[in-house]
Design a protein around this motif. Structure first.
Motif, PDB file in Angstrom:
ATOM      1  N   VAL A 143       0.854  -1.183   0.000  1.00 56.91           N
ATOM      2  CA  VAL A 143       0.000   0.000   0.000  1.00 56.91           C
ATOM      3  C   VAL A 143       0.890   1.233   0.000  1.00 56.91           C
ATOM      4  O   VAL A 143       1.879   1.292   0.742  1.00 56.91           O
ATOM      5  N   SER A 144       0.559   2.216  -0.823  1.00 59.70           N
ATOM      6  CA  SER A 144       1.362   3.441  -0.862  1.00 59.70           C
ATOM      7  C   SER A 144       0.442   4.644  -1.003  1.00 59.70           C
ATOM      8  O   SER A 144      -0.649   4.545  -1.563  1.00 59.70           O
ATOM      9  N   PHE A 145       0.911   5.784  -0.497  1.00 60.72           N
ATOM     10  CA  PHE A 145       0.121   7.009  -0.517  1.00 60.72           C
ATOM     11  C   PHE A 145       0.950   8.173  -1.056  1.00 60.72           C
ATOM     12  O   PHE A 145       2.179   8.193  -0.934  1.00 60.72           O
ATOM     13  N   THR A 146       0.269   9.154  -1.638  1.00 64.99           N
ATOM     14  CA  THR A 146       0.907  10.435  -1.907  1.00 64.99           C
ATOM     15  C   THR A 146       0.889  11.239  -0.608  1.00 64.99           C
ATOM     16  O   THR A 146       0.151  10.921   0.326  1.00 64.99           O
ATOM     17  N   ARG A 147       1.682  12.315  -0.564  1.00 66.76           N
ATOM     18  CA  ARG A 147       1.714  13.120   0.655  1.00 66.76           C
ATOM     19  C   ARG A 147       0.420  13.898   0.827  1.00 66.76           C
ATOM     20  O   ARG A 147      -0.168  13.922   1.900  1.00 66.76           O
ATOM     21  N   GLY A 148      -0.030  14.573  -0.262  1.00 68.98           N
ATOM     22  CA  GLY A 148      -1.276  15.322  -0.205  1.00 68.98           C
ATOM     23  C   GLY A 148      -1.241  16.521   0.719  1.00 68.98           C
ATOM     24  O   GLY A 148      -2.285  16.974   1.181  1.00 68.98           O
ATOM     25  N   PHE A 149      -0.055  17.071   0.982  1.00 71.55           N
ATOM     26  CA  PHE A 149       0.075  18.125   1.996  1.00 71.55           C
ATOM     27  C   PHE A 149       0.745  19.383   1.447  1.00 71.55           C
ATOM     28  O   PHE A 149       1.566  19.997   2.115  1.00 71.55           O
ATOM     29  N   VAL A 150       0.411  19.813   0.222  1.00 76.77           N
ATOM     30  CA  VAL A 150       0.977  21.091  -0.211  1.00 76.77           C
ATOM     31  C   VAL A 150       0.437  22.223   0.654  1.00 76.77           C
ATOM     32  O   VAL A 150       1.107  23.245   0.834  1.00 76.77           O
ATOM     33  N   ALA A 151      -0.796  22.065   1.161  1.00 78.25           N
ATOM     34  CA  ALA A 151      -1.336  23.032   2.115  1.00 78.25           C
ATOM     35  C   ALA A 151      -0.880  22.626   3.508  1.00 78.25           C
ATOM     36  O   ALA A 151      -1.620  22.027   4.280  1.00 78.25           O
ATOM     37  N   SER A 152       0.370  22.941   3.817  1.00 78.08           N
ATOM     38  CA  SER A 152       0.933  22.565   5.113  1.00 78.08           C
ATOM     39  C   SER A 152       2.089  23.476   5.463  1.00 78.08           C
ATOM     40  O   SER A 152       2.729  24.058   4.583  1.00 78.08           O
ATOM     41  N   GLN A 153       2.374  23.575   6.757  1.00 77.00           N
ATOM     42  CA  GLN A 153       3.527  24.352   7.198  1.00 77.00           C
ATOM     43  C   GLN A 153       4.832  23.695   6.776  1.00 77.00           C
ATOM     44  O   GLN A 153       5.828  24.369   6.533  1.00 77.00           O
ATOM     45  N   ALA A 154       4.845  22.370   6.674  1.00 78.56           N
ATOM     46  CA  ALA A 154       6.056  21.680   6.222  1.00 78.56           C
ATOM     47  C   ALA A 154       6.398  22.096   4.801  1.00 78.56           C
ATOM     48  O   ALA A 154       7.567  22.338   4.478  1.00 78.56           O
ATOM     49  N   PHE A 155       5.395  22.184   3.921  1.00 76.81           N
ATOM     50  CA  PHE A 155       5.652  22.618   2.546  1.00 76.81           C
ATOM     51  C   PHE A 155       6.176  24.053   2.535  1.00 76.81           C
ATOM     52  O   PHE A 155       7.101  24.380   1.783  1.00 76.81           O
ATOM     53  N   VAL A 156       5.597  24.897   3.373  1.00 79.26           N
ATOM     54  CA  VAL A 156       6.080  26.280   3.483  1.00 79.26           C
ATOM     55  C   VAL A 156       7.550  26.287   3.896  1.00 79.26           C
ATOM     56  O   VAL A 156       8.382  26.984   3.297  1.00 79.26           O
ATOM     57  N   ASP A 157       7.898  25.498   4.913  1.00 78.02           N
ATOM     58  CA  ASP A 157       9.271  25.474   5.422  1.00 78.02           C
ATOM     59  C   ASP A 157      10.255  24.966   4.379  1.00 78.02           C
ATOM     60  O   ASP A 157      11.346  25.521   4.202  1.00 78.02           O
ATOM     61  N   PHE A 158       9.883  23.899   3.690  1.00 74.52           N
ATOM     62  CA  PHE A 158      10.819  23.230   2.789  1.00 74.52           C
ATOM     63  C   PHE A 158      10.923  23.883   1.416  1.00 74.52           C
ATOM     64  O   PHE A 158      12.009  23.959   0.838  1.00 74.52           O
TER      65      PHE A 158
END
Length: 574
Positions: A143-158
């Motif tokens: 089983v595998s997933f995409t991150r799906g978290f462009v709306a996130s503080q992690a995306f902002v930081d990175f």
């Protein structure tokens, strides 16, 4: 059960004040705690969580963006160790930096207390170790997933430093995908982060097929607008047959799917490229690779597109074995020969439930469109209505679907004895979230990302369109009867009777737990943003709660002991 197959592990300290249970996810760990006797004392201010990698000698504390206010009410804008800014929740989903490492990840969790001077102290910890592994069942099913978290503080930081934005990573429109060239200085790293395991595994399957000159490849694609995938397909000259959807925008002039079909036809020959839509959509996203050494199938909700890989929450299952190849290849051939005739396809064995014959895993698949005699939608609704313990779902377009499945979900949700969390996309660009108080909240993601209180920064919206693209339902993950329905199938009459779709039913607790955690982490991610936006609308900063200073004041954990669904939440996972 061998240690490397344990998907749930508990802490063993009898003297610790709380219990600890770890649940294995796909590249992530659900860490769940519960107080053993009654409620915690009022000076309890949360949990400090540390972890150690396999073979490591040092524990690393998880970090928290939310901190205690200082003496004048200001919040620290920096992420702090949970030893200083504890987690004020009874569960947490952690993404280890190197989750694919072999061996055991060890978690150490300590209760944190605060005295009247604001000084922190720590109670006895619980500790447990779990193998996350890279594959769910090596050699059989992953089983595998995409991150799906462009709306996130992690995306902002990175990836939003120095003026670089999501516009430098993604094309503004799908039909521009074929020619889009990223300008972000960390685009390769960003795509690995955004696409997570699903993107990695899908591309790995294709690279393996390219490397094996004896491999034959069969693909059914709904969206196909991402150059890194199309370029791999071009290398399969003479070894690839592909069906590409041509409904709606996919068949219009300028569509990336038209361009991909033309480019592939020029290399593969037009006889190996077919456009199709069945009665409405050819909505499958399947890859079949067959050679003497490669016997692999890819299915799930992940479209072969920029949004599918990098913006949306999606899943993909990778199946290994000749039986899986045989079943999916038969369906491919049935689609190919049906020439969009629903009656012809629905009369094939592919439209029935087919056992994948995996070792010690009960897994079967059916393909749409069905006819009235082999339709499966009503039976799924009946199964959902039979939920005994818990129901988790992440369903694109549930808000637009009427019928027995939606009615069954409503029935289970209204049963106060059952635990239900769910999230679904809306046609208008937002999504619906079933909140812990049992109410459904309509959410518009573009508004959420701009309405976060201090110390949070404005997040990327990810553009207009579907964000919660999963199509899965998890029933009774904590029971021996645990099962998951997943695939490209949208749990609608159109998915059942009109579209080309795949739907799997997997009865396995390890797989069910992985999907449960995925549902939980996407739910938590957006529920937190709802709560944060509400706090900002009331003029409040986001901060950790200190112990109450009066007998009438509430603790941070009062709701976890008074609201029914939060009580179930606290007890179910730990």
């Amino acid at each position: 059960m061998p240690a490397n197959l344990n998907f749930q592990v508990s802490g063993q300290s009898a003297s610790a004040l709380f219990s600890l249970k770890l649940h294995r996810g796909e590249g992530m760990t659900l860490i769940a705690m519960n107080w053993k006797n009654g409620k915690p004392s009022n000076d309890f201010v949360g949990f400090a969580i540390e972890y150690k990698e396999p073979g490591g000698e040092k524990f690393f504390p998880l970090k928290n963006r939310v901190s205690f206010p200082d003496s004048v009410g200001n919040v620290n804008p920096n992420k702090l160790s949970t030893l200083l800014s504890p987690i004020q929740k009874f569960r947490w989903v952690h993404f280890p930096r190197n989750a694919n490492m072999l061996g055991l990840f060890t978690y150490r969790v300590s209760p944190v207390f605060m005295n009247i001077k604001g000084e922190l102290s720590y109670g006895e910890y619980q500790q447990a170790s779990i193998a996350l592994m890279h594959d769910t069942y090596p050699g059989q099913l992953n089983v595998s997933f995409t991150r799906g978290f462009v709306a996130s503080q992690a995306f902002v930081d990175f990836y939003q430093a120095n003026g670089e934005t999501i516009a430098t990573l993604l094309p503004p429109k799908a039909n521009q995908g074929s020619s889009f060239v990223p300008t972000h200085t960390k685009s390769n790293e960003a795509y690995q982060w955004m696409g997570f395991e699903a993107r990695e595994k899908i591309l790995e399957v294709l690279r393996n097929a390219v490397s094996d000159a004896s491999a034959k490849v069969y693909i059914v694609a709904y969206d196909l607008n991402i150059p890194e995938m199309v370029n791999l397909l071009k290398k399969l000259k003479g070894r690839l047959k592909i069906i590409i959807d041509d409904d709606g925008t996919h068949g219009k002039a300028g569509a990336a799917e038209n361009q991909a079909a033309d480019e592939l036809s020029a290399i593969l020959g037009a006889a190996n490229v077919k456009r199709q839509h069945m009665a409405k959509l050819q909505h499958n996203k399947t890859i079949i690779v067959e050679s003497p050494t490669l016997k692999t199938v890819v299915c799930g909700s992940t479209n072969y597109s920029w949004r599918g890989f990098y913006v949306q929450a999606n899943n993909a299952i990778i199946l290994q074995g000749q039986e899986s190849v045989n079943v999916f290849k038969a369906a491919f051939n049935d689609y190919w020969l049906s020439n969009d005739d629903v009656k012809t396809f629905s009369a094939t064995n592919s439209a029935l439930w087919n056992d994948l014959k995996l070792t010690n895993i009960d897994a079967k698949v059916t393909f749409s469109p069905h006819d009235k005699n082999n339709a499966v939608l009503d039976s799924i609704a009946t199964d959902i209505a039979s939920t005994k313990s818990s129901l988790f779902y992440s369903l694109a377009f549930l808000s637009m679907i009427k019928g027995k499945v939606r009615d069954a979900i409503t029935q289970v949700t209204n049963n106060q004895n059952l635990f239900v969390y769910g999230i679904s996309d809306k046609k208008t660009g937002g999504f619906d979230l079933l909140k812990p108080d049992g109410n459904m909240a309509p959410v518009f993601a573009s508004a959420l990302t701009k309405n976060l209180p201090e110390p949070f920064k404005t997040e990327a919206t990810g553009g207009i369109g579907t964000r919660m693209h999963h199509k899965f339902v998890v029933i009774d993950f904590d029971k021996p009867t645990a099962r998951v329905y997943m695939g490209s199938y949208n749990f609608s009459d159109a998915a059942d009777r009109s579209n080309g779709e795949n739907l799997l039913c997997i009865k396995d607790r390890k797989v069910a737990t992985a999907y449960m955690i995925e549902a939980l982490r996407t739910f938590d991610h957006y529920h937190f943003r709802i709560a944060s936006a509400e706090a900002k609308s009331l003029g409040r900063k986001l901060m950790l709660a200190k112990p109450p200073t009066t007998a009438a004041a509430a603790t941070w954990f009062d709701d976890d002991y008074t609201i029914a669904i939060k009580i179930k939440d606290r007890e179910l996972f730990a």
